[in-house]
Design an enzyme around this catalytic site. Structure first.
Site, PDB file in Angstrom:
ATOM      1  N   HIS A 169     -13.417   8.650  11.199  1.00  0.00           N
ATOM      2  CA  HIS A 169     -14.073   7.703  10.310  1.00  0.00           C
ATOM      3  C   HIS A 169     -13.385   6.343  10.410  1.00  0.00           C
ATOM      4  O   HIS A 169     -12.284   6.230  10.938  1.00  0.00           O
ATOM      5  CB  HIS A 169     -14.042   8.205   8.859  1.00  0.00           C
ATOM      6  CG  HIS A 169     -12.652   8.489   8.357  1.00  0.00           C
ATOM      7  ND1 HIS A 169     -11.977   9.658   8.649  1.00  0.00           N
ATOM      8  CD2 HIS A 169     -11.799   7.759   7.583  1.00  0.00           C
ATOM      9  CE1 HIS A 169     -10.777   9.641   8.081  1.00  0.00           C
ATOM     10  NE2 HIS A 169     -10.644   8.496   7.439  1.00  0.00           N
TER      11      HIS A 169
ATOM     12  N   GLN B   7       5.132   0.958  -0.681  1.00  0.00           N
ATOM     13  CA  GLN B   7       5.456   2.384  -0.681  1.00  0.00           C
ATOM     14  C   GLN B   7       4.364   3.088  -1.478  1.00  0.00           C
ATOM     15  O   GLN B   7       4.152   2.794  -2.661  1.00  0.00           O
ATOM     16  CB  GLN B   7       6.825   2.649  -1.300  1.00  0.00           C
ATOM     17  CG  GLN B   7       7.262   4.105  -1.179  1.00  0.00           C
ATOM     18  CD  GLN B   7       8.635   4.353  -1.793  1.00  0.00           C
ATOM     19  OE1 GLN B   7       9.094   3.576  -2.628  1.00  0.00           O
ATOM     20  NE2 GLN B   7       9.284   5.422  -1.390  1.00  0.00           N
TER      21      GLN B   7
ATOM     22  N   CYS C  18      -3.733  -0.077   3.136  1.00  0.00           N
ATOM     23  CA  CYS C  18      -4.442   0.797   4.082  1.00  0.00           C
ATOM     24  C   CYS C  18      -5.531   1.530   3.305  1.00  0.00           C
ATOM     25  O   CYS C  18      -5.241   2.176   2.304  1.00  0.00           O
ATOM     26  CB  CYS C  18      -3.522   1.839   4.706  1.00  0.00           C
ATOM     27  SG  CYS C  18      -1.834   1.326   5.027  1.00  0.00           S
ATOM     28  N   SER C  19      -6.768   1.462   3.769  1.00  0.00           N
ATOM     29  CA  SER C  19      -7.833   2.167   3.066  1.00  0.00           C
ATOM     30  C   SER C  19      -9.049   2.291   3.977  1.00  0.00           C
ATOM     31  O   SER C  19      -8.916   2.210   5.192  1.00  0.00           O
ATOM     32  CB  SER C  19      -8.181   1.459   1.749  1.00  0.00           C
ATOM     33  OG  SER C  19      -8.976   2.294   0.928  1.00  0.00           O
TER      34      SER C  19
ATOM     35  N   GLU D  99      -8.807   8.371  12.294  1.00  0.00           N
ATOM     36  CA  GLU D  99      -9.433   7.095  11.991  1.00  0.00           C
ATOM     37  C   GLU D  99      -9.563   6.180  13.200  1.00  0.00           C
ATOM     38  O   GLU D  99      -8.738   6.217  14.111  1.00  0.00           O
ATOM     39  CB  GLU D  99      -8.597   6.352  10.929  1.00  0.00           C
ATOM     40  CG  GLU D  99      -8.443   7.121   9.629  1.00  0.00           C
ATOM     41  CD  GLU D  99      -7.566   6.410   8.622  1.00  0.00           C
ATOM     42  OE1 GLU D  99      -7.751   6.663   7.415  1.00  0.00           O
ATOM     43  OE2 GLU D  99      -6.695   5.597   9.025  1.00  0.00           O
TER      44      GLU D  99
END
Length: 315
Positions: free
Chosen positions: A92, A110, A127-128, A201
């Site tokens: 994805h 963190q 990050c997503s 990813e």
């Protein structure tokens, strides 16, 4: 020198020269998978009052082929689940933001200790995932990828910078889309060899420069337990400290000379500080967004699967 830790103080964050610390958060639950059923529905996303289990159940990740063409959408939980049918989860789209301050230091976070996947690890600024059915739209077309504009990915980055870090800037941040990294990693660090969770990813790399003034942050403790600004030497020292654990995607990027060291060296061209003259960008780096690098993780994150991808000339 010391890293400059960002410390929560009321509704704002002040910078102080301190050691690295930790903010504790409450325990979080697990969710139930949900698959995309209606491509016509679009909605505005809100993180308010939602738990990690809610995100796992309702966030719809954009499933893609190995050449990054959209094929479907599945719940975050479905995409990250490891089982016999999908030993590396579902491939994805994702994004990783690398935000630098006016001095050229990288803002690291963190992850919260109770995140479902890869808790407590240090990683890049944010990050997503780009999500399906979003308003504004987060699903970039092939044309938008090839021309480097990726408005959907940039919208997702702004959404999550606010959600995770409460980051606001009086001047809208300008993101530079650098390249894509196809990687996978089993979360053995948290759950052992039989881990039920993984990452798989096509990760879009975005670089931005934070203005010297007019930026505020309010860390969301359900997402992030600590943040710090790091120079290249600070990061080198942090990576060498065995007390720190790292996300597998960041370790790949931070330790490969083709990635973070190269971007850091070209920072004044990629994301010049306010008032600075634009430095010409290397021709090859300017075309990186058209490529997809394919990388296996460190063997510790392969679980029982073994090597699968490889380092090759990017597509």
């Amino acid at each position: 020198g010391h890293c400059c830790r960002v410390i929560l103080l009321g509704m704002r964050l002040r910078l102080a020269v301190l050691g690295l610390g930790m903010l504790r958060v409450a325990s979080l639950g697990r969710g139930v998978p949900r698959r995309l059923r209606s491509a016509s529905l679009r909605f505005a996303w809100s993180g308010e009052g939602r738990s990690q289990e809610d995100f796992m159940e309702s966030d719809l990740c954009i499933a893609v082929s190995e050449d990054d063409h959209v094929v479907n959408a599945f719940s975050k939980k479905d995409c990250h689940r490891v089982d016999a049918a999908q030993p590396r989860g579902v491939l994805h789209r994702a994004f990783s933001v690398f935000a630098f301050d006016h001095q050229g230091r990288l803002l690291l976070q963190q992850r919260a200790a109770d995140k479902i996947t890869f808790p407590g690890v240090w990683t890049n600024t944010c990050c997503s995932h780009q999500l399906s059915q979003m308003q504004p739209r987060e699903e970039d077309s092939q044309r938008e990828i090839l021309d480097g504009s990726v408005p959907g990915t940039k919208a997702a980055a702004r959404r999550k910078l606010w959600h995770e870090l409460g980051l606001q800037s009086e001047r809208e941040l300008d993101f530079q889309f650098i390249t894509r990294l196809h990687y996978w990693a089993i979360d053995t660090q948290t759950h052992g060899l039989d881990s039920p969770w993984c990452e798989h990813e096509v990760d879009y790399i975005l670089v931005t420069r934070l203005p010297e003034e007019g930026v505020t942050m309010q860390v969301n403790p359900e997402e992030v337990q600590a943040v710090t600004f790091a120079s290249p030497k600070d990061l080198e020292d942090m990576l060498a400290d065995d007390r720190n654990t790292w996300s597998p995607w960041f370790r790949i990027v931070a330790t490969d000379e083709n990635f973070l060291p190269r971007w850091w060296g070209a920072l004044d061209a990629l994301a010049p500080a306010a008032g600075s003259a634009k430095v010409p960008l290397d021709f090859e780096l300017e075309r990186e967004h058209r490529k997809i690098y394919r990388m296996d993780p460190d063997p510790v994150f392969m679980g029982k699967s073994g090597s699968w991808l490889w380092r090759e000339d990017p597509a």
